[in-house]
Design a protein around this motif. Structure first.
Motif, PDB file in Angstrom:
ATOM      1  N   GLU A   1      45.587 -24.588  -3.856  1.00 37.58           N
ATOM      2  CA  GLU A   1      47.130 -25.325  -3.988  1.00 37.58           C
ATOM      3  C   GLU A   1      47.422 -25.462  -5.285  1.00 37.58           C
ATOM      4  O   GLU A   1      46.375 -26.040  -6.163  1.00 37.58           O
ATOM      5  CB  GLU A   1      47.200 -26.630  -3.384  1.00 37.58           C
TER       6      GLU A   1
ATOM      7  N   TYR B   1      49.753 -27.183  -8.074  1.00 36.56           N
ATOM      8  CA  TYR B   1      50.776 -28.352  -8.157  1.00 36.56           C
ATOM      9  C   TYR B   1      51.471 -27.784  -9.322  1.00 36.56           C
ATOM     10  O   TYR B   1      51.251 -28.057 -10.661  1.00 36.56           O
ATOM     11  CB  TYR B   1      50.168 -29.498  -8.486  1.00 36.56           C
TER      12      TYR B   1
ATOM     13  N   SER C   1      50.094 -36.476  -2.217  1.00 35.63           N
ATOM     14  CA  SER C   1      50.822 -35.368  -1.525  1.00 35.63           C
ATOM     15  C   SER C   1      51.077 -35.651  -0.337  1.00 35.63           C
ATOM     16  O   SER C   1      50.579 -35.382   0.754  1.00 35.63           O
ATOM     17  CB  SER C   1      50.002 -34.165  -2.077  1.00 35.63           C
TER      18      SER C   1
ATOM     19  N   LYS D   1      42.560 -22.909   7.602  1.00 35.63           N
ATOM     20  CA  LYS D   1      41.148 -22.875   7.296  1.00 35.63           C
ATOM     21  C   LYS D   1      40.894 -21.402   7.175  1.00 35.63           C
ATOM     22  O   LYS D   1      39.590 -21.086   7.298  1.00 35.63           O
ATOM     23  CB  LYS D   1      40.640 -23.270   8.708  1.00 35.63           C
TER      24      LYS D   1
END
Ligand code: THG
Length: 367
Positions: free
Chosen positions: A202, A204, A120, A197
């Motif tokens: 995430e 995909y 990525s 942070k």
């Protein structure tokens, strides 16, 4: 600055429609793709990111897929991080180096299976390097850019929002691990990771056609959580010490100069193309390194080029990212500082576009 002129060379993303409807105010270009930089204002976006939850179009974090019997071997050729202990379901932050030990990229490696990986990537043409190595070494591996686009969900309420769309099982995903989660009949990798942070995930997104349905599902589910469109935030990422390839480091820097030595196991990363070069420079140790820097005084102007740093009239480094921090009420910055001046507490001067400023090298970032 003037507008960016759209064209076929500047790729839109599966989420661009949602980003535009949300009132995006600024874009940058990253891997020849649009990357939003501001929605309300960088400061308003920052406060909201730290308080609620945001959905980020980070499709520009393109994937390089390695598929085939030599996939793991090729992956290890690219990085000085030892991948032997890495299991399917894990993500690793991996410096990628050339034959001189220079940084080519600082991606997240995603191990889907022994013979199937995603890289990525940050903003550099890594696909060309990877394809050339696979071809030149006659490796039994397919290398391409699949139709996979990351969508990040970041902020303290990210767990609550994600649980509503993917189920409570997302809460159990550990940092830099991923699991497969169903959305409208498609299995998507969901990782606990992201370029802030403030915590989060995430997704995909495998298949551009899923982009807007997922975007809309997240916004419908999170209305009462004050979910908003966001993007990697300049202020938050400097406070957090998250590096930006091309800004804070280039192929002139080794991972050790970038403070990424903790992600290298150069002695045991057998097969890494830059290994010999890195072992040679590791003997002496780096002579400059990334540091957190506080710039004293009122808000600095935007940092669009490297600002030289001086001490006793001599150049001792450069600042490459800098901004006013509302929470810390000072200017926070990232710079590359020479060995003679990199100790915490050292006073330096930074040449900003509106004059010399006093600055101090910090022990750590603001997190
Ligand atoms: N997520 C994914 N792809 C990416 C990024 C991302 N590609 C582009 C860019 N960001 C790559 N750069 C980084 C930089 C930092 C981190 C991830 C990718 C990061 N670093 C943490 C740190 O340094 O504290 C954690 C590293 C660790 O402990 O392993 O998260 O954001 N998919």
């Amino acid at each position: 600055m003037a507008l960016i002129s759209p064209s076929r060379r500047l790729r839109r993303t599966p989420f661009s429609e949602g980003v535009e409807a949300a009132g995006v105010k600024g874009y940058t270009v990253y891997n020849r793709m649009l990357l939003p930089t501001v929605f309300e204002s960088i400061e308003a976006d920052y406060h909201h990111l730290k308080r609620a939850v945001q959905v980020w179009d980070v499709a520009c974090e393109r994937q390089i897929e390695l598929r085939g019997p030599d996939a793991a071997r090729l992956m290890q050729m690219l990085t000085p991080r030892d991948l032997r202990g890495m299991l399917p379901g894990q993500c690793y932050y991996v410096p990628i180096v050339d034959e001189t030990g220079g940084m080519l990229n600082d991606p997240v490696a995603v191990k889907l299976a022994e013979d199937r990986w995603w890289i990525s990537i940050a903003d550099s043409d890594l696909l060309l390097w990877v394809k050339a190595i696979a071809h030149g070494w006659r490796l039994d591996v397919l290398v391409d850019e699949p139709d996979v686009s990351p969508l990040a969900v970041q902020g303290p309420k990210a767990d609550d929002l994600m649980a509503r769309v993917f189920g409570d099982r997302v809460r159990d995903i550990r940092f830099f691990r991923f699991g497969m989660f169903n959305f409208e009949g498609r299995d998507l990798a969901v990782a606990r990771s992201g370029y802030s942070k403030q915590g989060g995930f995430e997704i995909y997104v495998d298949g551009s056609d899923m982009g807007m349905p997922l975007w809309n599902a997240l916004f419908s589910a999170g209305e009462d959580l004050d979910v908003r469109a966001g993007c990697p935030n300049l202020i938050e990422r400097i406070e957090s010490g998250l590096l930006s390839y091309g800004n804070d480091m280039t192929d002139d820097n080794t991972p050790h100069e970038c403070g990424l030595g903790r992600f290298c196991n150069t002695h045991t990363a057998i097969g890494c193309i830059g290994r010999d070069a890195l072992l040679r420079v590791a003997k002496e140790g780096p002579v400059q390194q990334i540091r957190a820097i506080e710039i004293v005084g009122d808000a600095v102007p935007p940092c669009h080029h490297a600002w030289n740093c001086f001490a006793g009239g001599k150049r001792v480094g450069q600042v490459t990212s800098a901004t006013w921090s509302p929470d810390f009420e000072t200017n926070v910055a990232i710079g590359m500082i020479r060995l003679s001046h990199w100790d915490a507490g050292t006073s330096i001067e930074v040449e900003t576009p509106d004059g010399m400023r006093r600055a101090t090298v910090q022990e750590k970032f603001w997190n």
